[in-house]
Design an enzyme around this catalytic site. Sequence first.
Site, PDB file in Angstrom:
ATOM      1  N   CYS A   2      46.902  35.898  47.356  1.00 49.17           N
ATOM      2  CA  CYS A   2      48.167  35.186  47.356  1.00 49.17           C
ATOM      3  C   CYS A   2      48.063  33.894  46.544  1.00 49.17           C
ATOM      4  O   CYS A   2      47.070  33.181  46.621  1.00 49.17           O
ATOM      5  CB  CYS A   2      48.661  34.806  48.745  1.00 49.17           C
ATOM      6  SG  CYS A   2      48.860  36.198  49.840  1.00 49.17           S
ATOM      7  N   ARG A  27      45.944  36.453  41.702  1.00 44.08           N
ATOM      8  CA  ARG A  27      45.532  36.306  43.102  1.00 44.08           C
ATOM      9  C   ARG A  27      46.166  37.348  44.018  1.00 44.08           C
ATOM     10  O   ARG A  27      45.802  37.467  45.187  1.00 44.08           O
ATOM     11  CB  ARG A  27      45.892  34.915  43.619  1.00 44.08           C
ATOM     12  CG  ARG A  27      45.257  33.794  42.841  1.00 44.08           C
ATOM     13  CD  ARG A  27      45.712  32.466  43.366  1.00 44.08           C
ATOM     14  NE  ARG A  27      45.216  32.207  44.689  1.00 44.08           N
ATOM     15  CZ  ARG A  27      44.048  31.630  44.959  1.00 44.08           C
ATOM     16  NH1 ARG A  27      43.279  31.243  43.989  1.00 44.08           N
ATOM     17  NH2 ARG A  27      43.673  31.433  46.199  1.00 44.08           N
ATOM     18  N   TRP A  74      49.418  39.097  48.162  1.00 41.74           N
ATOM     19  CA  TRP A  74      48.477  40.203  48.369  1.00 41.74           C
ATOM     20  C   TRP A  74      48.519  40.446  49.868  1.00 41.74           C
ATOM     21  O   TRP A  74      48.045  39.639  50.652  1.00 41.74           O
ATOM     22  CB  TRP A  74      47.086  39.788  47.917  1.00 41.74           C
ATOM     23  CG  TRP A  74      46.086  40.896  47.910  1.00 41.74           C
ATOM     24  CD1 TRP A  74      45.833  41.763  46.882  1.00 41.74           C
ATOM     25  CD2 TRP A  74      45.176  41.253  48.957  1.00 41.74           C
ATOM     26  NE1 TRP A  74      44.835  42.633  47.238  1.00 41.74           N
ATOM     27  CE2 TRP A  74      44.408  42.347  48.497  1.00 41.74           C
ATOM     28  CE3 TRP A  74      44.937  40.770  50.243  1.00 41.74           C
ATOM     29  CZ2 TRP A  74      43.425  42.955  49.279  1.00 41.74           C
ATOM     30  CZ3 TRP A  74      43.954  41.378  51.022  1.00 41.74           C
ATOM     31  CH2 TRP A  74      43.215  42.451  50.529  1.00 41.74           C
ATOM     32  N   ASN A 100      49.013  31.081  52.105  1.00 41.92           N
ATOM     33  CA  ASN A 100      47.891  31.892  51.629  1.00 41.92           C
ATOM     34  C   ASN A 100      46.818  31.820  52.704  1.00 41.92           C
ATOM     35  O   ASN A 100      46.349  30.728  53.026  1.00 41.92           O
ATOM     36  CB  ASN A 100      47.408  31.308  50.297  1.00 41.92           C
ATOM     37  CG  ASN A 100      46.038  31.819  49.870  1.00 41.92           C
ATOM     38  OD1 ASN A 100      45.288  31.125  49.204  1.00 41.92           O
ATOM     39  ND2 ASN A 100      45.694  33.022  50.247  1.00 41.92           N
ATOM     40  N   GLY A 101      46.471  32.974  53.264  1.00 37.53           N
ATOM     41  CA  GLY A 101      45.439  32.967  54.310  1.00 37.53           C
ATOM     42  C   GLY A 101      45.822  33.908  55.435  1.00 37.53           C
ATOM     43  O   GLY A 101      46.704  34.756  55.270  1.00 37.53           O
ATOM     44  N   GLU A 487      27.164  47.112  38.215  1.00 40.46           N
ATOM     45  CA  GLU A 487      28.278  46.335  37.674  1.00 40.46           C
ATOM     46  C   GLU A 487      29.128  47.189  36.725  1.00 40.46           C
ATOM     47  O   GLU A 487      30.356  47.107  36.739  1.00 40.46           O
ATOM     48  CB  GLU A 487      27.717  45.079  36.969  1.00 40.46           C
ATOM     49  CG  GLU A 487      28.718  44.197  36.270  1.00 40.46           C
ATOM     50  CD  GLU A 487      29.814  43.631  37.168  1.00 40.46           C
ATOM     51  OE1 GLU A 487      29.737  43.760  38.396  1.00 40.46           O
ATOM     52  OE2 GLU A 487      30.777  43.089  36.607  1.00 40.46           O
ATOM     53  N   LYS A 491      33.084  47.933  37.290  1.00 45.48           N
ATOM     54  CA  LYS A 491      34.131  47.647  36.300  1.00 45.48           C
ATOM     55  C   LYS A 491      35.031  48.863  36.129  1.00 45.48           C
ATOM     56  O   LYS A 491      36.247  48.745  36.101  1.00 45.48           O
ATOM     57  CB  LYS A 491      33.541  47.283  34.923  1.00 45.48           C
ATOM     58  CG  LYS A 491      32.900  45.932  34.773  1.00 45.48           C
ATOM     59  CD  LYS A 491      33.830  44.762  34.846  1.00 45.48           C
ATOM     60  CE  LYS A 491      34.101  44.312  36.224  1.00 45.48           C
ATOM     61  NZ  LYS A 491      33.339  43.425  36.984  1.00 45.48           N
ATOM     62  N   GLU A 494      37.208  49.532  39.287  1.00 46.23           N
ATOM     63  CA  GLU A 494      38.213  48.486  39.499  1.00 46.23           C
ATOM     64  C   GLU A 494      39.450  48.683  38.622  1.00 46.23           C
ATOM     65  O   GLU A 494      40.566  48.547  39.083  1.00 46.23           O
ATOM     66  CB  GLU A 494      37.625  47.106  39.134  1.00 46.23           C
ATOM     67  CG  GLU A 494      36.810  46.447  40.204  1.00 46.23           C
ATOM     68  CD  GLU A 494      36.263  45.097  39.737  1.00 46.23           C
ATOM     69  OE1 GLU A 494      36.375  44.136  40.504  1.00 46.23           O
ATOM     70  OE2 GLU A 494      35.715  45.007  38.618  1.00 46.23           O
ATOM     71  N   HIS A 510      17.190  61.848  44.476  1.00 47.34           N
ATOM     72  CA  HIS A 510      17.345  61.890  45.933  1.00 47.34           C
ATOM     73  C   HIS A 510      18.808  62.067  46.331  1.00 47.34           C
ATOM     74  O   HIS A 510      19.226  61.631  47.390  1.00 47.34           O
ATOM     75  CB  HIS A 510      16.780  60.615  46.560  1.00 47.34           C
ATOM     76  CG  HIS A 510      15.317  60.448  46.305  1.00 47.34           C
ATOM     77  ND1 HIS A 510      14.370  61.258  46.874  1.00 47.34           N
ATOM     78  CD2 HIS A 510      14.649  59.591  45.502  1.00 47.34           C
ATOM     79  CE1 HIS A 510      13.164  60.896  46.447  1.00 47.34           C
ATOM     80  NE2 HIS A 510      13.310  59.889  45.605  1.00 47.34           N
ATOM     81  N   LYS A 609      41.888  38.624  42.621  1.00 49.73           N
ATOM     82  CA  LYS A 609      40.718  37.976  42.042  1.00 49.73           C
ATOM     83  C   LYS A 609      39.986  37.090  43.044  1.00 49.73           C
ATOM     84  O   LYS A 609      38.775  37.016  43.061  1.00 49.73           O
ATOM     85  CB  LYS A 609      41.130  37.150  40.831  1.00 49.73           C
ATOM     86  CG  LYS A 609      39.926  36.567  40.139  1.00 49.73           C
ATOM     87  CD  LYS A 609      40.145  36.407  38.680  1.00 49.73           C
ATOM     88  CE  LYS A 609      38.844  36.096  37.973  1.00 49.73           C
ATOM     89  NZ  LYS A 609      37.947  37.260  37.863  1.00 49.73           N
TER      90      LYS A 609
HETATM   91  C1  G6P Z   1      37.035  39.950  44.125  1.00 45.57           C
HETATM   92  C2  G6P Z   1      37.194  40.100  42.626  1.00 45.57           C
HETATM   93  C3  G6P Z   1      35.833  40.391  41.991  1.00 45.57           C
HETATM   94  C4  G6P Z   1      34.840  39.318  42.372  1.00 45.57           C
HETATM   95  C5  G6P Z   1      34.740  39.137  43.878  1.00 45.57           C
HETATM   96  C6  G6P Z   1      33.937  37.912  44.248  1.00 45.57           C
HETATM   97  O1  G6P Z   1      36.715  41.170  44.675  1.00 45.57           O
HETATM   98  O2  G6P Z   1      38.108  41.132  42.327  1.00 45.57           O
HETATM   99  O3  G6P Z   1      35.975  40.431  40.584  1.00 45.57           O
HETATM  100  O4  G6P Z   1      33.589  39.645  41.850  1.00 45.57           O
HETATM  101  O5  G6P Z   1      36.037  38.973  44.446  1.00 45.57           O
HETATM  102  O6  G6P Z   1      34.613  36.772  43.801  1.00 45.57           O
HETATM  103  P1  G6P Z   1      33.938  35.379  43.529  1.00 45.57           P
HETATM  104  O7  G6P Z   1      35.064  34.485  43.095  1.00 45.57           O
HETATM  105  O8  G6P Z   1      33.329  34.936  44.818  1.00 45.57           O
HETATM  106  O9  G6P Z   1      32.926  35.560  42.470  1.00 45.57           O
END
Ligand code: G6P
Length: 614
Positions: A2, A27, A74, A100-101, A487, A491, A494, A510, A609
């Site tokens: 949010c 956000r 969100w 937000n929260g 990672e 990506k 996501e 395994h 994010k």
């Molecule tokens: C969310 C984002 C990710 C990020 C993660 C941790 O899931 O979508 O891209 O890696 O949060 O966020 P931070 O700000 O703590 O790195």
Amino acid sequence: MCGIVGYTGDREAFPILINGLKKLEYRGYDSAGIALEKEDGIVVYKTEGKVSRLEEMVKDKDLSSRTGIAHTRWATHGVPNAVNAHPHLSASGKLAIVHNGIIENYQVLKEALEQDGIPLKSETDTEILVNFIEKIKNETGKNLFEATQLALKRVVGAYAIVLMDADAPGRLVVARKGSPLVIGLGKNKDYIVASDASPIIAQTKTVYYLDEDEVGLLEPGKEMIIKTLDNKKVNPRLTELDMTIEELEKGGFEYFMLKEIYEQPKSVYDSMRGRIHPGKKIIRLGGIEPYENHILEADRIIMVGCGTSWHAGLVGEYMIEELARIPVEVEYGSEFRYRNPVIRPRDVVIGISQSGETADTLAALKLAKEKGALLLGICNVVGSSIARETHAGIYTHAGPEIGVASTKAFTAQVTVLLLLALRLGYLKGTIPRERYEALIEELAKAPDLIEKVLQTDLQVQQIARHYKDMKNFLYLGRGINFPVALEGALKLKEISYIHAEGYPAAEMKHGPIALIDENMPVVVIATKKGNYDKIVSNIREIKARNGRIIAIVTEGDKQVAALADHTIEIPEADEMLSPLLATIPLQLLAYHIAVMLGRDVDKPRNLAKSVTVE
Ligand code: G6P
């Protein structure tokens, strides 16, 4: 999680609010809304969907007003629809709130409202909160600021809130606990408040980061009033933002993500600037210098993070153990905080977070602090909650990252972790002088090497075309490139919504090997220095089962090239640097597949994010 914006001053609020929401959309973006102060009360417009939909919805309305609040959501409580969207009005229609929260004790507050017969329209905790504040206000006869203080003392949970009151025109009341809130002070003593600085920068660079348990009153032309929940006056320490508007624009790229991928030569350079002195063969990390002895004497280092930041921690584990010989453990913030971990005063806990606001990472750090550990932060956002909660830290200086999928923040984190590993190894004498010096030299060249890897973009795009319709992907790596495989898989899932898994290459036999056929491409990081022969054997095992291979190899490699269906070359470098280079084609692969599938690359579904809720 949010985004909230509020404005009060001598200018039209709507354009400031709507542009602010667009900056905060990363956000959360499942619904959006706005509340404006009008002569005869507060009007609210809200809708399911993105901010553009809200803009479309209000285009014929009279939006003139100098005070308003806005929200991009969100969803946590209640499905994303117009009724659950913020702002929420109190039952009388006089108070409006954006939040937000999460209010954890909303059920208790709700019961108090139900006893009074106060009707609720939405399924949200936020509507309960605004009505609870109104109830206190009515019962005590206090003004909105005071009633908010009293109400929040009874609230359990996390919040950043902005409130307006039809009976107190021009005023905004703000408060925070757990979720971030920044107040911008304009030239004419007008105020813009937001979840982060990005909506503020176009208006002013002078800001105050509201602290935990603080409540503020913003009234145009007057000094801001900041008090604690216990009504102690706070002298707000104003700071100047050091970001530019250009950093927040797409600069000709179709998506922020691509822009941020291409910014990596610069962001990696910026994360080293002033810290690495190749001529003198020195690394200095000013932020943690006073704590260096403490770190060197540590029994172990524990890194906590979530998502991509957790992956950076895993890379850091290899680096610190290899170069500085200090035992390292890497934990998900969410797991760490709920499992009564053993933490001793001689432990050093490093929180890794791009945003510096991730609730689970923050809570894990607070727990470690209570148990007496030294806390360090590796954050990108200056002044963020994690940066402030930790005893010391190293900022990554990657610049604002807007794309929800993290790219340049990851490589900046990895760079900073390598600097840390080198510095500790140097001080401890665990790294041979020659390697130390060679690594400093190579690291200084990393921006150029990344630039070179970016030239594979077109080739990666062509590879993406072959595989965009696949339903599953496997990513394999060994050693320090195992987290890179994780990672790469993250990506892809996501932003393209294709199922992908990362595995240590040797673990393939395994389990995942059972899945291999021509419909499951396998992306393998097979650089020369990292267990090369072993990974070549893994590649043969895949080929023997009709698997299709996309391999990231060291420049000039012939052996893997002869086996793989596609190879992407990266420059030869010390193994410690390979995560910085091998990650780039994986980012590009995910990006191109997502674009080809028509996905919203910067705002993938269901994600946000900055995850400021558990
Ligand atoms: C969310 C984002 C990710 C990020 C993660 C941790 O899931 O979508 O891209 O890696 O949060 O966020 P931070 O700000 O703590 O790195």
